[in-house]
Design a protein around this motif. Sequence first.
Motif, PDB file in Angstrom:
ATOM      1  N   VAL A   6     -57.031  30.494 -40.981  1.00 47.22           N
ATOM      2  CA  VAL A   6     -56.772  29.705 -39.778  1.00 47.22           C
ATOM      3  C   VAL A   6     -55.267  29.525 -39.585  1.00 47.22           C
ATOM      4  O   VAL A   6     -54.755  29.631 -38.475  1.00 47.22           O
ATOM      5  CB  VAL A   6     -57.492  28.342 -39.861  1.00 47.22           C
ATOM      6  CG1 VAL A   6     -56.887  27.344 -38.892  1.00 47.22           C
ATOM      7  CG2 VAL A   6     -58.972  28.512 -39.544  1.00 47.22           C
ATOM      8  N   HIS A  50     -53.434  31.217 -36.320  1.00 49.61           N
ATOM      9  CA  HIS A  50     -53.230  30.192 -35.298  1.00 49.61           C
ATOM     10  C   HIS A  50     -52.097  30.609 -34.358  1.00 49.61           C
ATOM     11  O   HIS A  50     -51.039  31.071 -34.801  1.00 49.61           O
ATOM     12  CB  HIS A  50     -52.890  28.858 -35.954  1.00 49.61           C
ATOM     13  CG  HIS A  50     -53.055  27.688 -35.055  1.00 49.61           C
ATOM     14  ND1 HIS A  50     -52.171  27.410 -34.030  1.00 49.61           N
ATOM     15  CD2 HIS A  50     -53.995  26.718 -34.994  1.00 49.61           C
ATOM     16  CE1 HIS A  50     -52.556  26.324 -33.403  1.00 49.61           C
ATOM     17  NE2 HIS A  50     -53.664  25.880 -33.966  1.00 49.61           N
ATOM     18  N   THR A  63     -55.157  33.981 -30.062  1.00 49.55           N
ATOM     19  CA  THR A  63     -56.392  33.230 -29.830  1.00 49.55           C
ATOM     20  C   THR A  63     -57.602  34.041 -30.272  1.00 49.55           C
ATOM     21  O   THR A  63     -58.552  33.498 -30.858  1.00 49.55           O
ATOM     22  CB  THR A  63     -56.524  32.873 -28.342  1.00 49.55           C
ATOM     23  OG1 THR A  63     -55.399  32.071 -27.960  1.00 49.55           O
ATOM     24  CG2 THR A  63     -57.805  32.096 -28.076  1.00 49.55           C
ATOM     25  N   GLU A  96     -59.421  19.854 -38.253  1.00 48.60           N
ATOM     26  CA  GLU A  96     -60.424  20.826 -38.687  1.00 48.60           C
ATOM     27  C   GLU A  96     -61.623  20.846 -37.748  1.00 48.60           C
ATOM     28  O   GLU A  96     -62.170  21.921 -37.451  1.00 48.60           O
ATOM     29  CB  GLU A  96     -60.881  20.492 -40.110  1.00 48.60           C
ATOM     30  CG  GLU A  96     -59.834  20.772 -41.167  1.00 48.60           C
ATOM     31  CD  GLU A  96     -60.193  20.214 -42.525  1.00 48.60           C
ATOM     32  OE1 GLU A  96     -59.645  20.703 -43.528  1.00 48.60           O
ATOM     33  OE2 GLU A  96     -61.018  19.261 -42.586  1.00 48.60           O
ATOM     34  N   TYR A 133     -60.779  25.355 -30.832  1.00 52.48           N
ATOM     35  CA  TYR A 133     -59.575  24.904 -30.146  1.00 52.48           C
ATOM     36  C   TYR A 133     -58.349  25.118 -31.032  1.00 52.48           C
ATOM     37  O   TYR A 133     -58.360  24.784 -32.221  1.00 52.48           O
ATOM     38  CB  TYR A 133     -59.684  23.429 -29.766  1.00 52.48           C
ATOM     39  CG  TYR A 133     -60.872  23.142 -28.880  1.00 52.48           C
ATOM     40  CD1 TYR A 133     -61.042  23.837 -27.681  1.00 52.48           C
ATOM     41  CD2 TYR A 133     -61.830  22.207 -29.243  1.00 52.48           C
ATOM     42  CE1 TYR A 133     -62.141  23.605 -26.870  1.00 52.48           C
ATOM     43  CE2 TYR A 133     -62.933  21.962 -28.438  1.00 52.48           C
ATOM     44  CZ  TYR A 133     -63.082  22.667 -27.256  1.00 52.48           C
ATOM     45  OH  TYR A 133     -64.173  22.436 -26.456  1.00 52.48           O
ATOM     46  N   ALA A 134     -57.291  25.660 -30.447  1.00 53.31           N
ATOM     47  CA  ALA A 134     -56.054  25.939 -31.186  1.00 53.31           C
ATOM     48  C   ALA A 134     -55.058  24.808 -30.969  1.00 53.31           C
ATOM     49  O   ALA A 134     -54.070  24.946 -30.256  1.00 53.31           O
ATOM     50  CB  ALA A 134     -55.460  27.278 -30.733  1.00 53.31           C
ATOM     51  N   CYS A 148     -48.875  18.013 -35.318  1.00 59.42           N
ATOM     52  CA  CYS A 148     -50.293  17.858 -34.981  1.00 59.42           C
ATOM     53  C   CYS A 148     -50.618  16.459 -34.474  1.00 59.42           C
ATOM     54  O   CYS A 148     -51.788  16.078 -34.416  1.00 59.42           O
ATOM     55  CB  CYS A 148     -51.158  18.167 -36.204  1.00 59.42           C
ATOM     56  SG  CYS A 148     -51.053  16.914 -37.503  1.00 59.42           S
ATOM     57  N   GLU A 208     -60.635  22.773 -34.671  1.00 53.61           N
ATOM     58  CA  GLU A 208     -60.602  24.208 -34.954  1.00 53.61           C
ATOM     59  C   GLU A 208     -62.011  24.778 -35.090  1.00 53.61           C
ATOM     60  O   GLU A 208     -62.265  25.910 -34.658  1.00 53.61           O
ATOM     61  CB  GLU A 208     -59.790  24.450 -36.224  1.00 53.61           C
ATOM     62  CG  GLU A 208     -58.307  24.168 -36.044  1.00 53.61           C
ATOM     63  CD  GLU A 208     -57.518  24.283 -37.328  1.00 53.61           C
ATOM     64  OE1 GLU A 208     -56.301  24.468 -37.251  1.00 53.61           O
ATOM     65  OE2 GLU A 208     -58.124  24.178 -38.420  1.00 53.61           O
ATOM     66  N   ARG A 209     -62.914  24.011 -35.683  1.00 58.06           N
ATOM     67  CA  ARG A 209     -64.302  24.475 -35.813  1.00 58.06           C
ATOM     68  C   ARG A 209     -64.932  24.715 -34.446  1.00 58.06           C
ATOM     69  O   ARG A 209     -65.795  25.585 -34.285  1.00 58.06           O
ATOM     70  CB  ARG A 209     -65.113  23.451 -36.622  1.00 58.06           C
ATOM     71  CG  ARG A 209     -66.590  23.787 -36.758  1.00 58.06           C
ATOM     72  CD  ARG A 209     -67.291  22.876 -37.749  1.00 58.06           C
ATOM     73  NE  ARG A 209     -67.075  21.470 -37.464  1.00 58.06           N
ATOM     74  CZ  ARG A 209     -67.724  20.763 -36.532  1.00 58.06           C
ATOM     75  NH1 ARG A 209     -68.616  21.361 -35.752  1.00 58.06           N
ATOM     76  NH2 ARG A 209     -67.470  19.489 -36.349  1.00 58.06           N
ATOM     77  N   PHE A 243     -57.865  33.994 -34.064  1.00 60.25           N
ATOM     78  CA  PHE A 243     -58.221  32.636 -34.472  1.00 60.25           C
ATOM     79  C   PHE A 243     -59.718  32.396 -34.269  1.00 60.25           C
ATOM     80  O   PHE A 243     -60.403  31.880 -35.159  1.00 60.25           O
ATOM     81  CB  PHE A 243     -57.390  31.642 -33.663  1.00 60.25           C
ATOM     82  CG  PHE A 243     -57.719  30.195 -33.922  1.00 60.25           C
ATOM     83  CD1 PHE A 243     -57.152  29.516 -34.982  1.00 60.25           C
ATOM     84  CD2 PHE A 243     -58.594  29.511 -33.091  1.00 60.25           C
ATOM     85  CE1 PHE A 243     -57.450  28.183 -35.213  1.00 60.25           C
ATOM     86  CE2 PHE A 243     -58.900  28.174 -33.311  1.00 60.25           C
ATOM     87  CZ  PHE A 243     -58.323  27.508 -34.388  1.00 60.25           C
ATOM     88  N   LYS A 303     -62.783  31.634 -37.011  1.00 60.76           N
ATOM     89  CA  LYS A 303     -63.645  30.462 -36.852  1.00 60.76           C
ATOM     90  C   LYS A 303     -65.114  30.867 -36.807  1.00 60.76           C
ATOM     91  O   LYS A 303     -65.968  30.257 -37.449  1.00 60.76           O
ATOM     92  CB  LYS A 303     -63.228  29.728 -35.583  1.00 60.76           C
ATOM     93  CG  LYS A 303     -64.053  28.477 -35.277  1.00 60.76           C
ATOM     94  CD  LYS A 303     -64.997  28.729 -34.136  1.00 60.76           C
ATOM     95  CE  LYS A 303     -65.752  27.465 -33.756  1.00 60.76           C
ATOM     96  NZ  LYS A 303     -66.800  27.727 -32.773  1.00 60.76           N
TER      97      LYS A 303
END
Length: 228
Positions: free
Chosen positions: A27, A31, A38, A140, A147-148, A161, A143-144, A41, A45
Amino acid sequence: MASPYEILGVDPDADEAEIVDAYRERVKETHPDQGGSTEAFLAVKTAFERIENGWRPGDAVPESDVPGAPTGTTDADEAAGPAEPSEPEGVRVEYLNYEVMADKLWELTDDDLFEKAADGGLTPEDYGEFYVRDSESLLEAAERQGYAWPFACRGGACTNCAVAVVEGEMPSPSSHILPKELHDRGIRLSCIVAPETDAKIVYNVKHLPAVQDLLLPASRFEASSSTD
């Protein structure tokens, strides 16, 4: 087409801890904020989700591995009728992109901020909701869902972040870089926090003046991680 294990770079007999560690590393590598794409990434995922759901070598790998892509139905599926919706797992988080909020001249202090977002015709990337599972950080969970969101250190040592908690309880661990003033204003680091209640948050607040002072350049992060 590469298997989910090949995408994560692990052996099919890897244990759960090895798979999770490989997922987190991939990831980071893919990223968009760290020079990835994208597409890569989302592939990482999706590979992790397939392994979580029991994929094993020899199983078919669908041609389309993009999360959210429509899937075909069979005659048996249609005869069975619509499936019962499953109960979401975790704590509900409603999110809004700070850049969109700023473009529309909305303020974090607006009482109707999320009502305006809900009626604003925004894309799922900029406004929506997801659920944060147990033992999962806010970042997390995002991301799951594919979404970046911005990040750099993933350890509470920078504000890349950062999110603003508009509603809900989201306590921070003691080890983080945020000064008390920002923490008292509801700023949190999505890589190390998780909601204890349903929450409304604005992500991508790294451009807020006080938050921007503590950003970590991607080049600095890459240099430090290469020496680990």
